[in-house]
Design a protein around this motif. Structure first.
Motif, mmCIF file in Angstrom:
data_model
loop_
_atom_site.group_PDB
_atom_site.id
_atom_site.type_symbol
_atom_site.label_atom_id
_atom_site.label_comp_id
_atom_site.label_asym_id
_atom_site.label_seq_id
_atom_site.Cartn_x
_atom_site.Cartn_y
_atom_site.Cartn_z
ATOM 1 N N GLY A 296 -2.112 1.027 -2.103
ATOM 2 C CA GLY A 296 -3.468 0.792 -1.628
ATOM 3 C C GLY A 296 -4.049 2.083 -1.081
ATOM 4 O O GLY A 296 -3.326 2.961 -0.662
ATOM 5 N N SER A 297 -5.341 2.197 -1.108
ATOM 6 C CA SER A 297 -6.053 3.361 -0.569
ATOM 7 C C SER A 297 -5.471 4.673 -1.089
ATOM 8 O O SER A 297 -5.345 5.638 -0.363
ATOM 9 C CB SER A 297 -6.008 3.342 0.955
ATOM 10 N N ARG B 214 0.722 -10.566 13.123
ATOM 11 C CA ARG B 214 0.396 -9.306 13.788
ATOM 12 C C ARG B 214 1.655 -8.731 14.427
ATOM 13 O O ARG B 214 2.453 -9.457 14.988
ATOM 14 C CB ARG B 214 -0.653 -9.506 14.875
ATOM 15 N N GLU C 227 -0.911 -9.232 1.844
ATOM 16 C CA GLU C 227 -1.846 -8.177 2.229
ATOM 17 C C GLU C 227 -1.295 -7.590 3.525
ATOM 18 O O GLU C 227 -1.046 -8.317 4.479
ATOM 19 C CB GLU C 227 -3.237 -8.732 2.466
ATOM 20 N N VAL D 36 -2.005 -4.603 6.376
ATOM 21 C CA VAL D 36 -2.945 -3.621 6.898
ATOM 22 C C VAL D 36 -2.210 -2.841 7.981
ATOM 23 O O VAL D 36 -1.744 -3.413 8.957
ATOM 24 C CB VAL D 36 -4.217 -4.284 7.467
ATOM 25 N N ASP E 294 -2.756 0.277 10.511
ATOM 26 C CA ASP E 294 -3.755 1.179 11.118
ATOM 27 C C ASP E 294 -5.025 1.267 10.289
ATOM 28 O O ASP E 294 -5.592 2.342 10.098
ATOM 29 C CB ASP E 294 -3.165 2.581 11.319
ATOM 30 N N GLY E 295 -5.486 0.134 9.748
ATOM 31 C CA GLY E 295 -6.724 0.108 8.981
ATOM 32 C C GLY E 295 -6.563 0.399 7.499
ATOM 33 O O GLY E 295 -7.504 0.218 6.734
ATOM 34 N N TRP E 296 -5.390 0.835 7.070
ATOM 35 C CA TRP E 296 -5.132 1.090 5.646
ATOM 36 C C TRP E 296 -4.611 -0.195 5.028
ATOM 37 O O TRP E 296 -3.616 -0.746 5.465
ATOM 38 C CB TRP E 296 -4.105 2.209 5.460
ATOM 39 N N ARG E 297 -5.283 -0.685 3.973
ATOM 40 C CA ARG E 297 -4.950 -1.960 3.342
ATOM 41 C C ARG E 297 -4.053 -1.748 2.134
ATOM 42 O O ARG E 297 -4.317 -0.898 1.301
ATOM 43 C CB ARG E 297 -6.222 -2.673 2.903
ATOM 44 N N GLU F 186 -1.670 -4.117 -0.834
ATOM 45 C CA GLU F 186 -1.204 -5.386 -1.374
ATOM 46 C C GLU F 186 0.205 -5.144 -1.860
ATOM 47 O O GLU F 186 0.449 -4.187 -2.600
ATOM 48 C CB GLU F 186 -2.100 -5.874 -2.507
#
Length: 186
Positions: free
Chosen positions: A8-9, A49, A81, A83, A85-88, A90
Protein backbone atom coordinates in the motif's frame (compact mmCIF):
# COMPACT_ATOMS: atom_id res chain seq x y z
CA UNK A 1 1.42 -19.69 12.17
CA UNK A 2 0.19 -17.51 9.29
CA UNK A 3 1.77 -15.64 6.42
CA UNK A 4 0.82 -12.04 5.84
CA UNK A 5 1.56 -10.32 2.53
CA UNK A 6 0.48 -6.85 1.53
CA UNK A 7 1.26 -3.54 -0.04
CA UNK A 8 0.00 0.00 0.00
CA UNK A 9 1.06 3.61 -0.54
CA UNK A 10 3.95 2.44 -2.71
CA UNK A 11 5.34 0.20 0.05
CA UNK A 12 5.55 -3.60 -0.09
CA UNK A 13 5.80 -5.63 3.09
CA UNK A 14 5.97 -9.33 3.82
CA UNK A 15 5.41 -10.37 7.40
CA UNK A 16 5.45 -13.82 8.98
CA UNK A 17 3.88 -14.34 12.37
CA UNK A 18 1.17 -15.72 14.58
CA UNK A 19 -2.28 -14.30 13.90
CA UNK A 20 -5.29 -15.92 15.57
CA UNK A 21 -8.57 -16.07 13.64
CA UNK A 22 -10.00 -13.22 15.72
CA UNK A 23 -8.42 -9.91 14.73
CA UNK A 24 -9.34 -8.42 18.13
CA UNK A 25 -7.16 -10.93 20.00
CA UNK A 26 -4.18 -10.83 17.63
CA UNK A 27 -0.89 -10.05 19.32
CA UNK A 28 2.68 -11.29 19.25
CA UNK A 29 5.71 -11.51 17.03
CA UNK A 30 5.04 -10.11 13.57
CA UNK A 31 8.35 -10.73 11.85
CA UNK A 32 10.79 -8.66 9.84
CA UNK A 33 10.39 -5.40 7.90
CA UNK A 34 11.81 -6.35 4.49
CA UNK A 35 13.03 -2.81 3.77
CA UNK A 36 14.96 -2.15 7.01
CA UNK A 37 15.44 -5.59 8.54
CA UNK A 38 13.84 -4.38 11.81
CA UNK A 39 11.71 -6.83 13.78
CA UNK A 40 8.61 -5.95 15.76
CA UNK A 41 5.59 -7.14 17.71
CA UNK A 42 1.97 -6.10 17.93
CA UNK A 43 0.64 -5.25 21.40
CA UNK A 44 -2.63 -4.19 23.01
CA UNK A 45 -4.81 -4.93 20.00
CA UNK A 46 -8.30 -4.24 21.34
CA UNK A 47 -11.21 -3.69 18.94
CA UNK A 48 -8.71 -3.66 16.10
CA UNK A 49 -6.57 -0.89 17.62
CA UNK A 50 -3.09 -1.40 19.02
CA UNK A 51 0.52 -0.48 18.55
CA UNK A 52 3.44 -1.95 16.70
CA UNK A 53 6.65 -1.89 18.71
CA UNK A 54 9.74 -2.23 16.55
CA UNK A 55 13.05 -3.48 17.96
CA UNK A 56 14.76 -0.23 16.93
CA UNK A 57 12.59 1.53 19.58
CA UNK A 58 9.94 3.05 17.31
CA UNK A 59 6.27 2.71 18.30
CA UNK A 60 3.54 2.94 15.66
CA UNK A 61 -0.25 3.23 16.04
CA UNK A 62 -2.05 0.37 14.29
CA UNK A 63 -5.67 -0.12 13.20
CA UNK A 64 -6.74 -3.49 11.75
CA UNK A 65 -10.16 -4.25 10.22
CA UNK A 66 -11.37 -7.28 8.28
CA UNK A 67 -12.41 -6.80 4.64
CA UNK A 68 -15.08 -9.40 3.81
CA UNK A 69 -14.39 -11.39 0.65
CA UNK A 70 -16.25 -14.65 0.06
CA UNK A 71 -14.01 -15.51 -2.89
CA UNK A 72 -10.79 -15.16 -0.87
CA UNK A 73 -12.34 -16.87 2.17
CA UNK A 74 -13.21 -19.92 0.04
CA UNK A 75 -9.48 -20.16 -0.76
CA UNK A 76 -8.52 -19.96 2.92
CA UNK A 77 -7.33 -16.36 2.71
CA UNK A 78 -8.47 -13.49 4.95
CA UNK A 79 -8.13 -9.91 3.66
CA UNK A 80 -7.34 -7.22 6.26
CA UNK A 81 -6.99 -3.46 6.09
CA UNK A 82 -4.04 -2.38 8.22
CA UNK A 83 -3.37 1.30 8.91
CA UNK A 84 0.04 2.08 10.46
CA UNK A 85 0.59 5.75 11.37
CA UNK A 86 -1.83 6.78 8.62
CA UNK A 87 -0.31 4.52 5.94
CA UNK A 88 -2.98 2.12 4.60
CA UNK A 89 -2.16 -1.45 3.58
CA UNK A 90 -4.34 -4.32 2.42
CA UNK A 91 -2.92 -7.66 3.48
CA UNK A 92 -3.85 -11.24 2.76
CA UNK A 93 -3.49 -13.67 5.65
CA UNK A 94 -3.21 -17.34 4.84
CA UNK A 95 -2.32 -20.55 6.61
CA UNK A 96 1.45 -21.17 6.74
CA UNK A 97 1.14 -24.63 5.14
CA UNK A 98 -0.82 -23.16 2.22
CA UNK A 99 1.71 -20.34 1.82
CA UNK A 100 4.60 -22.82 1.70
CA UNK A 101 2.78 -24.93 -0.90
CA UNK A 102 2.08 -21.85 -3.07
CA UNK A 103 5.71 -20.66 -2.80
CA UNK A 104 7.03 -24.09 -3.69
CA UNK A 105 4.72 -24.36 -6.72
CA UNK A 106 5.66 -20.86 -7.89
CA UNK A 107 9.41 -21.35 -7.47
CA UNK A 108 9.37 -24.76 -9.18
CA UNK A 109 7.46 -23.31 -12.14
CA UNK A 110 9.93 -20.40 -12.41
CA UNK A 111 12.93 -22.73 -12.07
CA UNK A 112 11.57 -24.94 -14.85
CA UNK A 113 11.48 -22.08 -17.35
CA UNK A 114 15.16 -21.21 -17.08
CA UNK A 115 16.70 -24.35 -18.56
CA UNK A 116 16.92 -25.68 -22.10
CA UNK A 117 16.41 -24.01 -25.45
CA UNK A 118 13.44 -21.69 -25.92
CA UNK A 119 11.75 -22.11 -29.29
CA UNK A 120 9.81 -19.06 -30.41
CA UNK A 121 6.99 -20.07 -32.76
CA UNK A 122 4.39 -18.08 -34.70
CA UNK A 123 1.07 -17.93 -32.87
CA UNK A 124 -0.78 -16.49 -35.89
CA UNK A 125 -0.16 -16.51 -39.64
CA UNK A 126 1.61 -13.41 -40.93
CA UNK A 127 4.64 -11.86 -42.58
CA UNK A 128 8.00 -11.25 -40.88
CA UNK A 129 8.67 -7.50 -40.95
CA UNK A 130 12.05 -7.45 -39.20
CA UNK A 131 14.49 -9.66 -37.34
CA UNK A 132 16.21 -7.54 -34.68
CA UNK A 133 18.85 -10.05 -33.52
CA UNK A 134 21.59 -12.19 -35.07
CA UNK A 135 22.87 -15.66 -34.25
CA UNK A 136 25.14 -15.45 -31.21
CA UNK A 137 23.56 -12.27 -29.81
CA UNK A 138 23.02 -12.20 -26.05
CA UNK A 139 19.44 -11.16 -25.26
CA UNK A 140 17.76 -10.04 -22.03
CA UNK A 141 14.25 -10.84 -20.89
CA UNK A 142 11.84 -8.42 -22.57
CA UNK A 143 14.20 -7.53 -25.44
CA UNK A 144 12.58 -7.32 -28.90
CA UNK A 145 13.58 -10.24 -31.13
CA UNK A 146 11.48 -9.78 -34.25
CA UNK A 147 8.28 -8.25 -35.64
CA UNK A 148 5.51 -10.16 -37.42
CA UNK A 149 2.70 -8.38 -39.28
CA UNK A 150 -0.70 -10.02 -39.17
CA UNK A 151 -4.01 -8.48 -40.27
CA UNK A 152 -2.31 -5.10 -40.85
CA UNK A 153 -0.98 -5.02 -37.26
CA UNK A 154 2.66 -5.31 -36.31
CA UNK A 155 3.32 -7.66 -33.37
CA UNK A 156 6.64 -7.41 -31.53
CA UNK A 157 7.90 -10.73 -30.21
CA UNK A 158 10.11 -10.34 -27.14
CA UNK A 159 12.38 -12.70 -25.22
CA UNK A 160 10.65 -14.30 -22.22
CA UNK A 161 14.05 -14.90 -20.58
CA UNK A 162 17.69 -14.07 -21.16
CA UNK A 163 19.99 -16.21 -23.28
CA UNK A 164 21.87 -16.43 -26.56
CA UNK A 165 20.26 -16.57 -30.01
CA UNK A 166 21.14 -20.04 -31.33
CA UNK A 167 19.08 -20.20 -34.52
CA UNK A 168 17.06 -17.86 -36.73
CA UNK A 169 14.61 -19.70 -38.99
CA UNK A 170 13.04 -16.71 -40.80
CA UNK A 171 14.04 -13.66 -42.83
CA UNK A 172 12.25 -10.32 -43.31
CA UNK A 173 9.46 -10.59 -45.88
CA UNK A 174 8.91 -14.31 -45.27
CA UNK A 175 5.34 -15.53 -44.75
CA UNK A 176 4.80 -17.76 -41.71
CA UNK A 177 1.96 -20.01 -40.64
CA UNK A 178 0.76 -20.70 -37.12
CA UNK A 179 3.26 -22.96 -35.33
CA UNK A 180 6.21 -22.22 -37.64
CA UNK A 181 9.59 -21.94 -35.89
CA UNK A 182 10.85 -18.34 -35.84
CA UNK A 183 14.00 -18.54 -33.70
CA UNK A 184 15.67 -20.40 -30.83
CA UNK A 185 17.21 -18.85 -27.68
CA UNK A 186 19.47 -21.00 -25.48
Amino acid sequence: MARVNGSGSGVRATVVGTLPASVESAAGELGEDTSTGARGRLEGLESGRGRLIVDDGKVHDVLITAIPSAARRSLGIDRLEVVVDGWRFEVDVEDDARARLRERATSERAAGTSGGPLELRAIIPGRVVSVDVAIGDAVESGERLLVVEAMKMQNELRATRGGTVARIAVVPGQTVERGDLLLVVE
